[in-house]
Scaffold this motif. Structure first.
Motif, PDB file in Angstrom:
ATOM      1  N   TRP A  30      89.211  24.304  60.048  1.00 10.76           N
ATOM      2  CA  TRP A  30      89.659  24.242  58.486  1.00 10.76           C
ATOM      3  C   TRP A  30      88.575  24.483  57.788  1.00 10.76           C
TER       4      TRP A  30
ATOM      5  N   GLY B 157      89.631  20.727  65.003  1.00  9.95           N
ATOM      6  CA  GLY B 157      90.670  21.086  63.788  1.00  9.95           C
ATOM      7  C   GLY B 157      89.700  21.113  62.394  1.00  9.95           C
ATOM      8  N   ILE B 158      89.090  19.946  62.308  1.00 13.82           N
ATOM      9  CA  ILE B 158      88.282  19.923  60.828  1.00 13.82           C
ATOM     10  C   ILE B 158      87.245  21.170  60.894  1.00 13.82           C
TER      11      ILE B 158
ATOM     12  N   LEU C 100      87.572  28.167  57.349  1.00 17.27           N
ATOM     13  CA  LEU C 100      88.708  29.091  56.562  1.00 17.27           C
ATOM     14  C   LEU C 100      88.105  29.076  55.090  1.00 17.27           C
TER      15      LEU C 100
END
Length: 83
Positions: free
Chosen positions: A80, A76-77, A83
């Motif tokens: 993120w 998830g990191i 992005l």
């Protein structure tokens, strides 16, 4: 005279049969108690022997779950950050 002897033999046979039946019933109860006690003792011994292995498996499962959570968090990191 033979009627008295036959009657006594019949009574003796009935008493002997009653004693045998009582002894068989008591023996059956004793055997059932012994079997129950043996099963309980062996079950307790097996549980005691398996408990350390079960605890290690439980700990390994928790560690694996935590590692999976860390991997999901890391992905998830990374997503993120991309992005």
């Amino acid at each position: 005279m033979s009627a008295i002897v036959n009657q006594m033999l019949g009574e003796a046979k009935n008493q002997a049969q009653a004693i045998i039946n009582k002894t068989l019933i008591e023996s059956k109860k004793d055997l059932q108690e012994a079997i129950t006690q043996t099963v309980q003792t062996r079950t307790a011994n097996i549980k005691a022997q398996l408990e350390p292995s079960i605890e290690r498996a439980r700990q390994a499962a928790y560690i694996s779950l935590m590692a999976g959570c860390v991997a999901v968090l890391a992905s998830g990191i990374a997503f993120w950050a991309a992005l």
